[in-house]
Write an enzyme that holds these catalytic residues in place. Structure first.
Site, PDB file in Angstrom:
ATOM      1  N   GLU A  49       0.775  -1.150  -0.052  1.00  0.00           N
ATOM      2  CA  GLU A  49       0.079   0.088  -0.006  1.00  0.00           C
ATOM      3  C   GLU A  49       0.888   1.213  -0.138  1.00  0.00           C
ATOM      4  OE1 GLU A  49      -3.408   1.767   2.879  1.00  0.00           O
ATOM      5  OE2 GLU A  49      -2.326   0.090   3.573  1.00  0.00           O
ATOM      6  N   LYS A 120      -9.439   2.254  -2.287  1.00  0.00           N
ATOM      7  CA  LYS A 120      -9.851   1.724  -0.923  1.00  0.00           C
ATOM      8  C   LYS A 120     -10.936   1.830  -0.367  1.00  0.00           C
ATOM      9  CE  LYS A 120      -7.341   1.037   3.590  1.00  0.00           C
ATOM     10  NZ  LYS A 120      -6.136   1.266   4.221  1.00  0.00           N
ATOM     11  N   CYS A 153      -5.501  -3.475   2.695  1.00  0.00           N
ATOM     12  CA  CYS A 153      -5.298  -3.202   4.190  1.00  0.00           C
ATOM     13  C   CYS A 153      -6.520  -3.386   4.806  1.00  0.00           C
ATOM     14  CB  CYS A 153      -4.546  -2.051   4.533  1.00  0.00           C
ATOM     15  SG  CYS A 153      -3.759  -2.117   6.065  1.00  0.00           S
ATOM     16  N   VAL A 180      -0.455  -2.621  10.631  1.00  0.00           N
ATOM     17  CA  VAL A 180       0.066  -2.248  11.805  1.00  0.00           C
ATOM     18  C   VAL A 180      -0.056  -3.043  13.212  1.00  0.00           C
ATOM     19  CG1 VAL A 180      -0.030   0.301  11.160  1.00  0.00           C
ATOM     20  CG2 VAL A 180      -2.047  -0.781  12.438  1.00  0.00           C
TER      21      VAL A 180
END
Length: 299
Positions: A49, A120, A153, A180
């Site tokens: 990304e 996205k 993501c 993350v």
């Protein structure tokens, strides 16, 4: 869509650390990794990304300054050149500019040029300050090796995205991502992202390839652990390390992903859906209407 999967292909996920704001340097490094993956026989290559710019923007003006047009921006052109020269397919994350709107997007590129764009749908954290939510639905792109979908993501935390790709015929979903840390993960456990993608691949009988980044950017750590999952839900390559740049390669059989949806004499995960209880396309009517309009224009 008329294309059907015909043979095994090798997929590569490029796990690397973009340097924030260094578009020229990030392009150079990504293309060097693309060349190595192509040398290893990969025909489909996925980048992370926002692979050309980095992720942690501090203002909308900063995000705007690092955004580009698709297909006319320098990143699209550079990636299209290497895709044409090496006869490969690329899925790469970037900040897309359309007039004064910004999108967290992925460009899909083949040997003949830009195939399409995915934007996205589900924005994470401060992305809501810089980007608009995606407005292109869940498109599926026909290629000579099969049908390709994309998620980015946080989209993967919504099972509807993979289901919509599957019911529209996707054999492979490519996931540029910047995972993350998730609170509560015990030492030594698989990242939640790996578990989610294994489950989505299994429950839809699709292949999923995730290219994550590594490193710490402006204080934000990223997980790595890029992964290629077969339609059975079990990894065929990875997870990669949590902190090293790697080219993760795996060979997959897209025809098996489609044939093996018949789990036994009775069960098929897409056919068994209770569309008398919930909508068949789960809100995909707009995407279906766009595809019909596109087909009508081509006729």
């Amino acid at each position: 869509m008329t294309n059907s999967p015909t043979e095994k292909i090798k997929i590569a996920c490029l796990q690397f650390e973009p340097h924030f704001g260094d578009i020229t340097g990030n392009l150079t490094r990504s293309i060097a990794m693309i060349e190595k993956a192509a040398d290893a026989g990969a025909s489909v290559i996925i980048l992370p990304e926002l692979a050309n710019s980095g992720y942690v923007f501090r203002s909308r003006s900063e995000a705007f300054s690092l955004s580009e047009l698709i297909p006319d921006g320098p990143s699209s052109r550079a990636w299209a050149e290497v895709a044409a020269r090496r006869r490969i397919y690329l899925v790469a994350g970037m900040a897309e500019r359309e007039s004064n709107r910004l999108y967290n997007s992925a460009v899909i590129i083949g040997p003949s040029g830009i195939i399409g764009t995915y934007r996205k749908l589900h924005l994470w954290g401060d992305e809501n300050l810089w980007f608009e939510a995606g407005n292109l639905g869940v498109p599926v792109f026909a290629t000579p090796f099969g049908r390709l979908g994309v998620a980015i993501c946080y989209d993967s935390w919504f099972p509807e995205v993979f289901r919509l790709a599957a019911v529209q015929g996707a054999d492979l979903v490519c996931v540029p991502t910047n995972w993350v840390p998730i609170p509560g993960q015990a030492e030594g456990q698989k990242p939640m992202a790996n578990i989610l993608h294994m489950a989505a691949a299994h429950s839809n009988s699709i292949i999923i390839a995730c290219a994550d980044r590594v490193g710490i950017e402006r204080g934000q750590p990223f997980l790595g652990h890029s992964l290629i999952v077969s339609h059975t839900g079990w990894p065929v390559a990875g997870p990669a390390s949590g902190d090293k740049e790697e080219i993760l390669c795996g060979e997959v059989d897209l025809s098996a992903a489609r044939k093996d949806r018949n789990w036994n004499s009775f069960n098929h995960p897409l056919r068994d859906r209770r569309t008398d209880v919930y909508a068949e396309h789960l809100g995909a009517e707009l995407a279906v209407q766009r595809e019909l309009r596109h087909c009508n224009r081509e006729q």
